[in-house]
Scaffold this motif. Structure first.
Motif, PDB file in Angstrom:
ATOM      1  N   ASP B   1       0.840  -1.202   0.000  1.00  0.00           N
ATOM      2  CA  ASP B   1       0.000   0.000   0.000  1.00  0.00           C
ATOM      3  C   ASP B   1       0.877   1.255   0.000  1.00  0.00           C
ATOM      4  N   ASN B  34      -3.419  14.537  -5.986  1.00  0.00           N
ATOM      5  CA  ASN B  34      -4.477  15.549  -5.929  1.00  0.00           C
ATOM      6  C   ASN B  34      -4.413  16.283  -4.596  1.00  0.00           C
ATOM      7  N   TYR B  36      -6.883  18.660  -1.856  1.00  0.00           N
ATOM      8  CA  TYR B  36      -8.226  19.051  -1.454  1.00  0.00           C
ATOM      9  C   TYR B  36      -8.140  20.044  -0.299  1.00  0.00           C
ATOM     10  N   GLN B  38     -10.512  21.410   2.969  1.00  0.00           N
ATOM     11  CA  GLN B  38     -11.699  21.129   3.761  1.00  0.00           C
ATOM     12  C   GLN B  38     -11.842  22.133   4.883  1.00  0.00           C
ATOM     13  N   ALA B  43     -17.756  19.308   3.313  1.00  0.00           N
ATOM     14  CA  ALA B  43     -17.114  18.283   2.507  1.00  0.00           C
ATOM     15  C   ALA B  43     -15.818  18.822   1.918  1.00  0.00           C
ATOM     16  N   PRO B  44     -14.890  17.950   1.604  1.00  0.00           N
ATOM     17  CA  PRO B  44     -13.670  18.380   0.913  1.00  0.00           C
ATOM     18  C   PRO B  44     -13.991  18.978  -0.451  1.00  0.00           C
ATOM     19  N   TYR B  87      -5.499  18.456   2.276  1.00  0.00           N
ATOM     20  CA  TYR B  87      -5.130  17.044   2.171  1.00  0.00           C
ATOM     21  C   TYR B  87      -4.569  16.753   0.784  1.00  0.00           C
ATOM     22  N   GLN B  89      -3.728  13.522  -1.860  1.00  0.00           N
ATOM     23  CA  GLN B  89      -4.317  12.200  -2.138  1.00  0.00           C
ATOM     24  C   GLN B  89      -3.615  11.594  -3.336  1.00  0.00           C
ATOM     25  N   SER B  91      -3.603   8.820  -6.368  1.00  0.00           N
ATOM     26  CA  SER B  91      -4.547   8.044  -7.163  1.00  0.00           C
ATOM     27  C   SER B  91      -3.802   7.092  -8.103  1.00  0.00           C
ATOM     28  N   PHE B  95      -6.885   4.823  -3.811  1.00  0.00           N
ATOM     29  CA  PHE B  95      -6.688   6.174  -3.271  1.00  0.00           C
ATOM     30  C   PHE B  95      -6.159   6.100  -1.851  1.00  0.00           C
ATOM     31  N   PHE B  97      -5.216   9.139   1.257  1.00  0.00           N
ATOM     32  CA  PHE B  97      -5.081  10.544   1.637  1.00  0.00           C
ATOM     33  C   PHE B  97      -3.893  10.728   2.582  1.00  0.00           C
ATOM     34  N   PRO B  99      -2.334  12.875   5.898  1.00  0.00           N
ATOM     35  CA  PRO B  99      -2.950  13.150   7.199  1.00  0.00           C
ATOM     36  C   PRO B  99      -3.515  14.554   7.346  1.00  0.00           C
TER      37      PRO B  99
END
Lengths: 121, 106
Positions: B1, B34, B36, B38, B43-44, B87, B89, B91, B95, B97, B99
């Motif tokens: 992972d 990516n 994001y 928040q 929502a992000p 955040y 992420q 891909s 996916f 993310f 921390p």
């Protein structure tokens, strides 16, 4: 307007089950892969599961594999998450998110407001 | 992972400051990265995809760079509405993310 609306959250006892739904509108739902992402209270984002547009490809995070099942009904423009054998650590806000792709780069471009799941006795 | 880390975990900045957040992947992910934003109780929101592509409607003060394992999100001139958690992420393989990095007011 492109929109995702989650529902089905609530309070459930450890070991119990819950089914989340996500209603999509404003776009061609059947053309997109979809995802569930969760966020435990005060914590970061955790990807939970993905499903391809035709349900041919399904993926799960290790933390939920064997307990959660993602599915979709393209005729109803709906995404689902069946959650079984729930644990306290599954307590979180659950978001559904649309997966977009440009030149094989994948990202989540539309998110719902989330639904809260609380697992407690 | 694939594991993702971010630094710093939090920072305090003033309006107008240039802010840089770093994200690192545990293996090479090319440009499959990516970013994001928040805000509390929300929502992000997607800011950057494919490491450096600005999502439609996102202000140009946000920019992303990097490839392989090391990536950067830069806010060129911090605005009041930018105080939030950010955040990264990956891909590349499903996916994951990072921390998160909380940006608050100095």
């Amino acid at each position: 307007e492109v929109q995702l609306v989650e529902s089905g959250g609530g309070l459930v006892k450890p070991g119990g089950s819950l089914r989340l739904s996500c209603a999509a509108s404003g776009f061609t739902f059947s053309s997109y892969s979809m995802n569930w992402v969760r966020q435990a209270p005060g914590k970061g984002l955790e990807w939970v599961s993905s499903i391809s547009s035709s349900s041919s490809y399904i993926y799960y995070a290790d933390s939920v594999k064997g307990r959660f099942t993602i599915s979709r009904d393209n005729a109803k423009n709906s995404l689902y998450l069946q959650m079984n054998s729930l644990r306290a650590e599954d307590t979180a806000v659950y978001y559904c998110a649309r997966e977009a792709m440009v030149n094989y780069y994948y990202y989540m471009d539309v998110w719902g407001k989330g639904t809260t799941v609380t697992v407690s006795s | 992972d694939i594991q993702m880390t971010q630094s710093p975990s939090s920072l305090s900045a003033s309006v107008g400051d240039r802010v840089t957040i770093t994200c690192r992947a545990s293996q090479s992910i090319s440009s499959y990265l990516n970013w994001y934003q928040q805000k509390p109780g929300k929502a992000p929101k997607l800011l950057i995809y494919a490491a450096s592509s600005l999502q439609s409607g996102v202000p140009s003060r946000f920019s992303g760079s990097g490839s392989g394992t090391d990536f950067t999100l830069t806010i060129s001139s911090l605005q009041p509405e930018d105080f939030a958690t950010y955040y990264c992420q990956q891909s590349y393989s499903t996916f994951t993310f990072g921390p998160g990095t909380k940006v608050d007011i100095k």
